[in-house]
Design an enzyme around this catalytic site. Structure first.
Site: not given
Length: 221
Positions: A32, A54, A62
């Site tokens: 990522y 988000e 995350w």
């Protein structure tokens, strides 16, 4: 060219590339970081997806969100704004039973509400940091109107900001248009994710590679 200076917050992988510690823990985070985080995303669907993710990430890691990303895409019609805007109570209840996503009613309802707010932006007047975006605008153009003149150049993780004047102003504007889960910290994370700011550590192999910012924090496009 001199060799980059590596700090304790950077990890040099077996491939010889330096990454921040958070991106060197697992292969999915590394991929990522290498291929997506901080690269420009400007289109409405792409920005809406990142905005939604988000929002779901708030209070979580995350990695937790990234590993459910395909589940989120299935649940929210690949983040098609008009499709999500049409979700009603039945769809919300179904999502609350969907183990492929984070089953948080407030965040699910906020995503649907934010899709409707995104649709409404298309015909709204006086959008943007200077108020000069009119009808025909979309979420991507609105968010990118808050691009700063310079971006940070952090040498260590402690120097990476969590908010900025731009993220506070963007949060305020989005809230004025009915968006939810769009606080200044969440908006700064969004700005980082879509390349609006570059907070790659100095010395990282990704620093200054977005085509938007130079390594020293100045604009290149």
């Amino acid at each position: 060219m001199s060799e980059p200076t590596h700090t304790p917050d950077l990890v040099v992988g077996e491939d010889g590339l330096a990454r921040p510690r958070w991106a060197a823990v697992h292969e999915d985070l590394r991929a990522y970081y290498d291929t997506e985080w901080g690269l420009p995303v400007r289109d409405e669907r792409g920005v809406f997806e990142r905005l939604a993710l988000e929002g779901f990430q708030s209070g979580l890691s995350w990695a937790t969100i990234l590993r459910r990303r395909e589940g989120f895409r299935r649940a929210f019609a690949d983040f098609d704004v008009d499709a999500v805007a049409a979700y009603g109570p039945a769809e919300v209840e179904a999502l609350l039973a969907d183990t492929g996503i984070i089953r948080h009613r407030g965040k699910i309802e906020a995503t649907v509400s934010n899709a409707r707010a995104t649709v409404a932006l298309r015909t709204a007047e006086g959008l943007g940091a200077r108020g000069d975006l009119g009808p025909g605008s979309d979420l991507g153009r609105l968010v990118w109107s808050y691009r700063p003149a310079r971006t940070p150049a952090p040498a260590v993780s402690a120097e990476v900001p969590t908010t900025s004047p731009g993220s506070r102003a963007l949060a305020k504007e989005l809230k004025s248009h009915g968006f939810r889960f769009v606080g200044p910290t969440t908006m700064f994370a969004l700005m980082e994710a879509i390349g609006l700011v570059d907070t790659h550590l100095v010395g990282s192999h990704r620093r200054g590679t977005s085509g938007v910012w130079a390594a020293d924090g100045t604009s290149v496009s």
